[in-house]
Write a protein that holds these residues in place. Structure first.
Motif, PDB file in Angstrom:
ATOM      1  N   ASP A  21     -16.052   0.304 -14.663  1.00  8.89           N
ATOM      2  CA  ASP A  21     -16.457   0.099 -16.243  1.00  8.89           C
ATOM      3  C   ASP A  21     -16.142  -1.782 -16.042  1.00  8.89           C
ATOM      4  N   GLU A  22     -16.175  -2.255 -15.495  1.00  4.48           N
ATOM      5  CA  GLU A  22     -16.127  -3.408 -15.178  1.00  4.48           C
ATOM      6  C   GLU A  22     -16.760  -4.788 -13.997  1.00  4.48           C
ATOM      7  N   TRP A  23     -16.777  -3.524 -13.080  1.00  2.00           N
ATOM      8  CA  TRP A  23     -17.523  -4.625 -11.403  1.00  2.00           C
ATOM      9  C   TRP A  23     -18.785  -5.233 -12.053  1.00  2.00           C
ATOM     10  N   GLY A  24     -19.241  -6.310 -11.985  1.00  2.00           N
ATOM     11  CA  GLY A  24     -20.334  -6.341 -11.930  1.00  2.00           C
ATOM     12  C   GLY A  24     -21.091  -6.735 -13.143  1.00  2.00           C
ATOM     13  N   ASP A  25     -20.101  -6.915 -14.524  1.00  2.00           N
ATOM     14  CA  ASP A  25     -20.569  -6.900 -15.946  1.00  2.00           C
ATOM     15  C   ASP A  25     -20.016  -8.509 -16.437  1.00  2.00           C
ATOM     16  N   PRO A  26     -21.218  -8.356 -17.430  1.00  4.25           N
ATOM     17  CA  PRO A  26     -21.170  -9.730 -16.818  1.00  4.25           C
ATOM     18  C   PRO A  26     -19.928 -10.304 -18.402  1.00  4.25           C
ATOM     19  N   ILE A  27     -19.520 -11.377 -18.034  1.00  2.00           N
ATOM     20  CA  ILE A  27     -17.912 -12.487 -18.209  1.00  2.00           C
ATOM     21  C   ILE A  27     -18.353 -13.496 -19.028  1.00  2.00           C
ATOM     22  N   TRP A  28     -18.161 -13.918 -20.208  1.00  2.00           N
ATOM     23  CA  TRP A  28     -18.892 -15.014 -20.486  1.00  2.00           C
ATOM     24  C   TRP A  28     -17.082 -15.288 -21.513  1.00  2.00           C
ATOM     25  N   ASP A  29     -16.368 -14.721 -21.610  1.00  2.00           N
ATOM     26  CA  ASP A  29     -15.006 -14.612 -22.084  1.00  2.00           C
ATOM     27  C   ASP A  29     -14.108 -15.446 -21.375  1.00  2.00           C
ATOM     28  N   ASP A  30     -13.796 -17.089 -22.052  1.00  2.00           N
ATOM     29  CA  ASP A  30     -12.663 -17.924 -21.553  1.00  2.00           C
ATOM     30  C   ASP A  30     -11.709 -17.062 -20.771  1.00  2.00           C
ATOM     31  N   ASN A  31     -10.603 -16.614 -21.801  1.00  2.00           N
ATOM     32  CA  ASN A  31      -9.871 -15.987 -21.203  1.00  2.00           C
ATOM     33  C   ASN A  31     -10.216 -14.693 -20.132  1.00  2.00           C
ATOM     34  N   GLN A 109     -12.641 -29.058 -21.620  1.00  2.00           N
ATOM     35  CA  GLN A 109     -12.942 -30.103 -22.541  1.00  2.00           C
ATOM     36  C   GLN A 109     -13.987 -31.291 -22.194  1.00  2.00           C
ATOM     37  N   ALA A 110     -14.485 -30.856 -20.723  1.00  2.00           N
ATOM     38  CA  ALA A 110     -15.582 -31.470 -20.899  1.00  2.00           C
ATOM     39  C   ALA A 110     -17.425 -30.678 -20.640  1.00  2.00           C
ATOM     40  N   TYR A 111     -17.127 -29.587 -21.214  1.00  2.00           N
ATOM     41  CA  TYR A 111     -18.437 -28.370 -20.681  1.00  2.00           C
ATOM     42  C   TYR A 111     -18.105 -27.699 -21.947  1.00  2.00           C
ATOM     43  N   GLY A 112     -17.344 -27.350 -22.776  1.00  2.93           N
ATOM     44  CA  GLY A 112     -17.059 -27.232 -23.931  1.00  2.93           C
ATOM     45  C   GLY A 112     -16.133 -25.592 -23.447  1.00  2.93           C
ATOM     46  N   ALA A 115     -17.024 -20.898 -19.268  1.00  2.76           N
ATOM     47  CA  ALA A 115     -18.318 -19.869 -19.150  1.00  2.76           C
ATOM     48  C   ALA A 115     -19.726 -20.544 -18.668  1.00  2.76           C
ATOM     49  N   LYS A 116     -19.837 -21.734 -19.886  1.00  2.00           N
ATOM     50  CA  LYS A 116     -20.767 -23.008 -19.916  1.00  2.00           C
ATOM     51  C   LYS A 116     -20.646 -23.013 -18.190  1.00  2.00           C
ATOM     52  N   TYR A 117     -19.972 -24.028 -17.407  1.00  2.00           N
ATOM     53  CA  TYR A 117     -19.790 -24.653 -16.596  1.00  2.00           C
ATOM     54  C   TYR A 117     -20.487 -24.026 -15.452  1.00  2.00           C
ATOM     55  N   GLN A 118     -19.714 -22.673 -15.242  1.00  2.00           N
ATOM     56  CA  GLN A 118     -19.353 -21.373 -14.781  1.00  2.00           C
ATOM     57  C   GLN A 118     -21.018 -20.846 -14.656  1.00  2.00           C
ATOM     58  N   TRP A 119     -21.654 -20.180 -15.629  1.00  2.00           N
ATOM     59  CA  TRP A 119     -23.394 -19.621 -15.638  1.00  2.00           C
ATOM     60  C   TRP A 119     -24.122 -20.929 -15.294  1.00  2.00           C
ATOM     61  N   GLU A 120     -24.134 -22.373 -15.154  1.00  2.00           N
ATOM     62  CA  GLU A 120     -24.783 -23.311 -15.169  1.00  2.00           C
ATOM     63  C   GLU A 120     -25.227 -22.926 -14.359  1.00  2.00           C
ATOM     64  N   PHE A 121     -23.860 -22.317 -12.974  1.00  2.00           N
ATOM     65  CA  PHE A 121     -24.793 -22.400 -11.305  1.00  2.00           C
ATOM     66  C   PHE A 121     -25.434 -21.078 -11.351  1.00  2.00           C
ATOM     67  N   LEU A 196     -28.047 -15.201 -21.608  1.00  3.21           N
ATOM     68  CA  LEU A 196     -26.399 -15.857 -22.105  1.00  3.21           C
ATOM     69  C   LEU A 196     -26.398 -17.347 -22.532  1.00  3.21           C
ATOM     70  N   ALA A 197     -28.093 -18.315 -21.784  1.00  2.00           N
ATOM     71  CA  ALA A 197     -28.218 -19.778 -22.523  1.00  2.00           C
ATOM     72  C   ALA A 197     -27.829 -20.019 -23.704  1.00  2.00           C
ATOM     73  N   SER A 198     -28.192 -18.153 -25.151  1.00  2.00           N
ATOM     74  CA  SER A 198     -28.204 -18.998 -26.470  1.00  2.00           C
ATOM     75  C   SER A 198     -26.355 -19.110 -26.567  1.00  2.00           C
ATOM     76  N   LYS A 199     -25.815 -17.922 -25.729  1.00  2.00           N
ATOM     77  CA  LYS A 199     -24.602 -18.419 -26.078  1.00  2.00           C
ATOM     78  C   LYS A 199     -23.486 -18.904 -25.660  1.00  2.00           C
ATOM     79  N   LEU A 200     -24.000 -19.505 -25.006  1.00  2.00           N
ATOM     80  CA  LEU A 200     -22.711 -20.687 -24.405  1.00  2.00           C
ATOM     81  C   LEU A 200     -23.993 -21.738 -24.451  1.00  2.00           C
TER      82      LEU A 200
END
Length: 201
Positions: A21-31, A109-112, A115-121, A196-200
């Motif tokens: 149910d979880e492992w490997g599913d993309p997450i972009w929610d900061d919490n 605060q720096a990246y918005g 998730a955006k910071y992380q997924w840029e990698f 994801l790019a559009s979402k973030l």
């Protein structure tokens, strides 16, 4: 018969549920990302299953992973948590969690968003690895080394390249399900339609 990853102990229903149910599913929610960062840093030197069994206790101990509430915790909270048998009672890891919450907010605060910071990698596109046997499971990658180095530079603790790679696996930055695993292709298909790019941005 439903095929699953070779690393999974299918005698443990909670472990199977986490895998399915979880492992490997993309997450972009900061919490949720803060929860995963916290649990992965707590795992350092331990098995993931040990932490998975304590997950509910971690949620209770750390305000359901509300990053601002965790960032506001103090030395009194550290002393209290050192008496909590439901979590790993390692003072350095508890202090690191509070520190990491502060650093997490700085990244937001720096990246918005974190998730955006992380997924840029990974350029907002999950990496799909060719996993045919246990020997194919990566422990680190060039990206996890770079990601971990940047986190360290930003002041995060207990997040080295191996721990960061496990985080990347867990939140879908890399798809390391076995090629024969029933979760592999559905996640590939899901990610093919997920912008994801559009979402973030």
């Amino acid at each position: 018969m439903c095929k699953r990853c070779l690393w999974l102990d299918e005698s443990k229903p909670d472990y199977v549920a986490y895998h399915d149910d979880e492992w490997g599913d993309p997450i972009w929610d900061d919490n949720k990302l803060f929860e995963f960062i916290t649990l992965e840093s707590a795992q350092a030197g331990l098995s993931w299953y040990t932490i998975l069994k304590k997950r509910a206790h971690y949620r209770d101990a750390f305000h359901n992973f509300n990053v601002q509430l965790v960032a506001d915790m103090n030395e009194g909270d550290v002393e209290r948590l050192m008496q909590n048998p439901g979590i790993v009672r390692n003072r350095a890891k508890i202090v690191a969690t509070i520190n990491n919450a502060k650093r997490f907010i700085e990244v937001q605060q720096a990246y918005g968003s974190f998730a955006k910071y992380q997924w840029e990698f990974v350029d907002f596109t999950p990496i799909v690895n060719d996993i045919k046997s246990k020997a194919d499971y990566p422990a680190t990658s060039e990206i996890s080394i770079r990601f971990a180095k940047d986190l360290k530079k930003k002041g995060f603790k207990f997040l080295g390249p191996t721990t960061v790679y496990a985080h990347m696996q867990a939140c879908g930055m890399v798809n390391d399900h076995d090629n024969d695993c029933h979760r592999k292709q559905p996640l590939v298909d899901k990610l093919a339609t997920l912008d994801l790019a559009s979402k973030l941005n």
